[in-house]
Enzyme design. Structure first.
Site, PDB file in Angstrom:
ATOM      1  N   ARG A  50       0.858  -1.199   0.000  1.00  0.00           N
ATOM      2  CA  ARG A  50       0.000   0.000   0.000  1.00  0.00           C
ATOM      3  C   ARG A  50       0.888   1.241   0.000  1.00  0.00           C
ATOM      4  NH1 ARG A  50      -1.398   1.804   4.670  1.00  0.00           N
ATOM      5  NH2 ARG A  50      -2.067  -0.192   5.523  1.00  0.00           N
ATOM      6  N   LYS A 199      -8.608   6.137 -19.357  1.00  0.00           N
ATOM      7  CA  LYS A 199      -8.952   6.584 -20.713  1.00  0.00           C
ATOM      8  C   LYS A 199      -7.726   6.478 -21.631  1.00  0.00           C
ATOM      9  CE  LYS A 199     -12.695   7.350 -18.391  1.00  0.00           C
ATOM     10  NZ  LYS A 199     -13.023   8.626 -17.768  1.00  0.00           N
TER      11      LYS A 199
HETATM   12  C1  LIG Z   1     -13.472   9.085 -16.473  1.00  0.00           C
HETATM   13  C2  LIG Z   1     -13.113  10.430 -15.992  1.00  0.00           C
HETATM   14  C3  LIG Z   1     -12.865  10.666 -14.634  1.00  0.00           C
HETATM   15  C4  LIG Z   1     -13.037   9.586 -13.574  1.00  0.00           C
HETATM   16  O1  LIG Z   1     -12.088   8.581 -13.697  1.00  0.00           O
HETATM   17  P1  LIG Z   1     -12.347   7.036 -13.315  1.00  0.00           P
HETATM   18  O2  LIG Z   1     -11.079   6.383 -13.726  1.00  0.00           O
HETATM   19  O3  LIG Z   1     -13.547   6.579 -14.072  1.00  0.00           O
HETATM   20  O4  LIG Z   1     -12.572   6.987 -11.847  1.00  0.00           O
HETATM   21  C5  LIG Z   1     -12.488  11.940 -14.246  1.00  0.00           C
HETATM   22  N1  LIG Z   1     -12.366  12.939 -15.147  1.00  0.00           N
HETATM   23  C6  LIG Z   1     -12.612  12.751 -16.456  1.00  0.00           C
HETATM   24  C7  LIG Z   1     -12.470  13.895 -17.396  1.00  0.00           C
HETATM   25  C8  LIG Z   1     -12.990  11.498 -16.931  1.00  0.00           C
HETATM   26  O5  LIG Z   1     -13.243  11.320 -18.229  1.00  0.00           O
END
Ligand SMILES: *Cc1c(COP(=O)(O)O)cnc(C)c1O
Length: 382
Positions: A50, A199
């Protein structure tokens, strides 16, 4: 030497040097929770996973270098990364965010963080006078995304930084959509960069992750404390998948941008579309700021279906190459209707979007197949 390297070279080598013991060219997945110590109080740099793990360290070194940051911290998700930044706020502290913040960010701030006595204002971050007016002595963060989701609005990072720094606030930029290949907010005066690495950074729809980068040692120290104390850390396998994704970030983003530009051109010439939204368009409200701070304009494209909401719902069900799904930033093209999907939770708020708006995450397939797919879907509904 690595300071002089270009982005593409850093993405492949920084933090990802061959393993000192075995020479393994790829960073090993240190699938371990604990580490042998040589004597009480004498460890070899790691005690417990952790607190720290070598695969995570490699990711933190790599992504920090790509963001031109001195420090980086990896988290289990983008929301965990955001939560960790926001946990430094105290009752009575104030935050300013944009009117089209990511729905999850809006929910976290208004329904979790605000419950702890934190105050917030949502303002149009392109209206710099309004931002300056919203600043209070207690304003701790100005929080922005650029480009935003799903309206792809672009805010001027340098101008916002100046306003934040006129008080005692720090500017946080969510760089998920642009990635450090297209935009490095710290170079424009931002204090903290946050990512959903789920993403583009991961890029293959196979991992959920988050990241925070900063060159402010006090911020990093606080983040490091919370990262360990709260424990929203990613596992070593997830860190490995992200390290793998980052190596091709530049190549992927160039193709995402090529394909997105071609799709924008196609949509602009299509009678079924009443408006195309893309920061690369000279008519886009944030275009000037985008030119100033971005290398190219990204792989996300939004448009409004002229025949209305029902037609938009039909269209997204008819595509065959574009997959109807939430999320974005990966090799495969995705299509969705934000008002009914990703942005359903903000339907009744200031963040509500046009119900006939369709959002595309343009992937890496052949552009001919992508255009043909949209063409047949439009034909099928007309
Ligand atoms: C998806 C997203 C998040 C959140 O991220 P997670 O990995 O789904 O927790 C935050 N900001 C933006 C712009 C996103 O597209």
């Amino acid at each position: 030497m690595s300071d002089d390297w270009s982005f593409e070279t850093k993405a492949i080598h920084v933090g990802q040097e061959p393993d000192e013991v075995t020479g393994a060219v790829t960073v090993p997945i240190y699938q371990t929770s604990t580490y042998a110590q040589d004597a009480v109080g004498k460890d070899r740099g790691y005690e417990y996973s952790r607190t720290g793990n070598p695969t995570r360290s490699a990711l933190e070194t790599s992504l920090a270098a790509l963001e031109s940051a001195q420090f980086g911290r990896a988290f289990a998700s983008g929301m965990a990364a955001e939560d960790t930044i926001l946990r430094s706020m105290r009752p009575g502290d104030h935050l300013i965010m944009g009117l089209d913040a990511y729905g999850g960010t809006y929910r976290l701030i208004t329904r979790v963080i605000a419950e702890m006595g934190v105050e917030w204002s949502a303002v149009d971050l392109n209206d710099l006078a309004a931002v300056a007016e919203a600043m209070r002595p207690s304003t701790k963060f100005v929080w922005t995304e650029t480009p935003t989701n799903p309206m792809l609005g672009v805010v001027d990072i340098a101008a916002l930084a100046e306003i934040a720094h006129s008080g005692t606030a720090r500017l946080v930029v969510d760089n998920t959509f642009a990635t450090p290949y297209l935009q490095r907010p710290l170079e424009h005066g931002a204090d903290i960069v946050v990512h959903s690495t789920t993403k583009y950074a991961g890029g293959h729809s196979d991992v959920v992750g988050g990241f925070v980068a900063t060159s402010d040692a006090a911020v990093d120290e606080q983040l490091g404390f919370l990262q360990n104390a709260v424990g929203a850390v990613p596992g070593p396998m997830d860190c490995y998948l992200l390290l793998r994704g980052l190596k091709t970030l530049a190549v992927r983003l160039d193709r995402h941008c090529d394909n997105a530009e071609a799709i924008v051109e196609f949509l602009q010439g299509h009678s079924g579309v009443s408006e195309v939204i893309y920061p690369g368009l000279a008519t886009a409200p944030g275009h000037a700021a985008a030119v100033k701070q971005m290398k190219r304009f990204g792989g996300m494209v939004s448009f409004i279906v002229s025949a209305g909401t029902e037609a938009a719902h039909e269209l997204v069900a008819r595509t065959e190459v574009f997959t109807l799904a939430e999320s974005l930033g990966a090799v495969e093209s995705l299509i969705e209707v934000p008002a009914a999907m990703t942005h359903l939770s903000v339907a009744d708020s200031a963040l509500a979007v046009d119900p006939a708006l369709v959002r595309l995450s343009v992937g890496l397939e052949s552009i001919d197949d992508l255009v043909a797919d949209l063409t047949q879907a439009f034909d099928a509904i007309s």
